[in-house]
Design a protein around this motif. Structure first.
Motif, short mmCIF file in Angstrom:
data_model
loop_
_atom_site.label_atom_id
_atom_site.label_comp_id
_atom_site.label_asym_id
_atom_site.label_seq_id
_atom_site.Cartn_x
_atom_site.Cartn_y
_atom_site.Cartn_z
N ASP A 132 6.78 -100.47 55.54
CA ASP A 132 7.96 -101.19 55.07
C ASP A 132 8.12 -102.52 55.80
O ASP A 132 8.76 -103.44 55.29
CB ASP A 132 9.23 -100.35 55.26
N TYR A 152 7.28 -104.71 43.13
CA TYR A 152 8.50 -105.49 42.98
C TYR A 152 8.18 -106.98 42.91
O TYR A 152 7.10 -107.43 43.31
CB TYR A 152 9.46 -105.23 44.15
N VAL A 169 18.69 -97.64 48.09
CA VAL A 169 17.77 -98.36 47.19
C VAL A 169 16.68 -97.36 46.79
O VAL A 169 15.72 -97.13 47.51
CB VAL A 169 17.15 -99.59 47.89
N ASN A 170 16.85 -96.77 45.63
CA ASN A 170 16.01 -95.64 45.20
C ASN A 170 14.78 -96.13 44.44
O ASN A 170 14.62 -95.86 43.25
CB ASN A 170 16.84 -94.67 44.35
N GLN A 171 13.91 -96.85 45.16
CA GLN A 171 12.68 -97.36 44.57
C GLN A 171 11.54 -97.15 45.57
O GLN A 171 11.77 -97.20 46.80
CB GLN A 171 12.80 -98.85 44.22
N GLY A 225 11.40 -99.97 47.95
CA GLY A 225 12.73 -100.54 48.12
C GLY A 225 12.95 -101.21 49.47
O GLY A 225 13.31 -102.40 49.54
N LYS A 226 12.71 -100.48 50.55
CA LYS A 226 12.92 -101.06 51.87
C LYS A 226 11.96 -102.23 52.13
O LYS A 226 12.32 -103.23 52.75
CB LYS A 226 12.73 -100.00 52.96
N THR A 229 23.44 -103.42 43.46
CA THR A 229 22.57 -102.90 42.40
C THR A 229 23.20 -103.17 41.05
O THR A 229 24.43 -103.09 40.88
CB THR A 229 22.33 -101.39 42.59
N HIS A 267 16.49 -101.18 38.05
CA HIS A 267 15.31 -101.86 38.57
C HIS A 267 15.64 -103.21 39.18
O HIS A 267 14.73 -103.93 39.62
CB HIS A 267 14.26 -102.05 37.46
N PHE A 327 12.19 -104.45 40.36
CA PHE A 327 11.17 -103.43 40.60
C PHE A 327 10.42 -103.13 39.31
O PHE A 327 10.99 -103.15 38.21
CB PHE A 327 11.81 -102.15 41.15
#
Length: 398
Positions: A209, A315, A341-343, A346-347, A368, A374, A389
């Motif tokens: 990350d 992303y 951040v549910n991807q 994400g981080k 968001t 996304h 994303f």
């Protein structure tokens, strides 16, 4: 014939005095790291010693008599001769251009500005639970990095044995763990073996990350600083002369396999001779031939070649102006924490933005888009960004 790893006896088991009577530097024979007058027991076995660093002068003698041996050069390695430098700044300025030195220091300043960074050195003391957590985290970091590259890290096959030895070696000051923390989260971990005044950089990895923050270079700088503070003389970068290692190395060397014949053994003993010839053919003939063959293959333009695998980020990060954000309907966005951040990346996307903006994590606000999971907006006092994303990863070339 017995097969013994020289480095394992030297660094993990501390049994090297059972195999050799002296160890010194080849280029400085007066710098002796081991010399014993104890007479080794006469060996009736032929021994193959692997992983013998080529910059060391090693005596396999017994009862004052040097044993007959044959050697084969194998893999490349490199090391830094710390004795040549006054401190880490002297070393960096000797190796790199002023522009690159300035850039390396800027990487460190940026990391420390964005996150609450701490550097921890475990050398002599470490709690059981701390050691377990750090070693499990290091293994996870390695797995994550190599899985992303679609590669396999061979060292994980011996991880259990490696982990079992490490804790006591740290407590005996025969190993160290050097950790970069973001608050209380380890984001880069290095495990080093230590013998006498020599440090061996064994395993290192980081949380992907934080890949934009050049943690590998920051780690090398703080490790070298630590080496100077503790008066170490050699920092061995071990196998594989990758580009980043060669930027800092003073010398490259070749590891060797040494076939040491039994005391009073008859040269007609065919097994050690066959082993030595086999190794010679492998490293002196087969590997160089295959290397030349690969070079020729890649230079022939009309032969189909396997495309190099690329890591495709999931992303897209783009700059957002204050005017664009002012015109945006804020009712369509909801503020969230970074953990929400549910991807998959994400981080990494958020930290990428922070690296570019050079702003503190604590000043960051994340929004968001309610109609599109996304898309997120990243807001700092002086910078705005938009992250989109992707649904899937672009396929690697075959």
């Amino acid at each position: 014939m017995k097969n013994i790893s020289f480095l394992a006896e030297l660094l993990e088991r501390d049994n090297i005095a059972e195999h050799v009577t002296s160890i010194s530097l080849k280029e400085d024979p007066n710098n002796i790291y081991l010399h014993t007058k104890n007479e080794l027991q006469t060996s009736r076995e032929n021994v193959l010693y692997t992983n013998v660093p080529g910059y060391l002068r090693i005596s396999f003698s017994q009862n004052g008599q040097r044993r007959l041996e044959k050697s084969v050069a194998t893999f490349e390695g490199s090391f830094i001769d710390l004795k040549k430098y006054d401190n880490v700044d002297h070393l960096l300025k000797s190796k790199l251009s002023p522009k690159r030195v300035s850039r390396l220091k800027a990487y460190k300043r940026t990391l420390e500005k964005v996150f609450p960074i701490q550097y921890q050195y475990y050398y002599g003391e470490i709690q059981d639970h701390t050691y377990e957590k750090l070693m499990d985290t290091l293994k996870w970091m390695i797995n994550t990095r190599f899985n992303e590259k679609q590669m396999q890290y061979m060292g994980l096959f011996e991880w259990k044995r490696f982990k079992e030895h490490g804790k006591e070696l740290i407590r005996k000051k025969k190993a160290s763990l050097i950790v970069i923390y973001n608050d209380d989260e380890p984001i880069h971990i290095s495990f080093n073996y230590i013998w006498k005044e020599l440090v061996f950089g064994c395993v290192r990895s980081y949380n992907i990350d934080y890949s934009k923050f050049y943690l590998g270079y920051i780690d090398i700088m703080i490790q070298l600083q630590w080496c100077f503070e503790n008066s170490f003389e050699i920092y061995d970068l071990l196998r594989e002369n990758m580009e980043y290692k060669l930027r800092f190395a003073d010398q490259t060397y070749l590891y060797g396999c040494h076939v040491v014949f039994a005391e009073g053994g008859n040269l007609s003993n065919i097994r050690p001779i066959i082993s030595w010839l086999s190794l010679s053919l492998k490293f002196d003939v087969y590997y160089p031939f295959m290397s030349v063959l690969r070079t020729i293959y890649h230079r022939i333009p009309f032969i189909p070649k396997r495309k190099k695998k690329r890591i495709q980020l999931m992303y897209q990060l783009e700059k957002l102006s204050k005017e664009q954000w002012a015109k945006t309907d804020k009712g369509k966005f909801s503020q969230i924490q970074i953990e929400s951040v549910n991807q998959p990346h994400g981080k990494r996307a958020v930290y990428h933005f922070l690296y570019l903006s050079k702003e503190k994590l604590e000043h960051l606000k994340i929004y968001t888009y309610l109609d599109d999971e996304h898309t997120i907006i990243l807001e700092c006092p002086n910078n705005l960004g938009k992250v989109t994303f992707k649904d899937s990863v672009e396929k690697h070339g075959k």
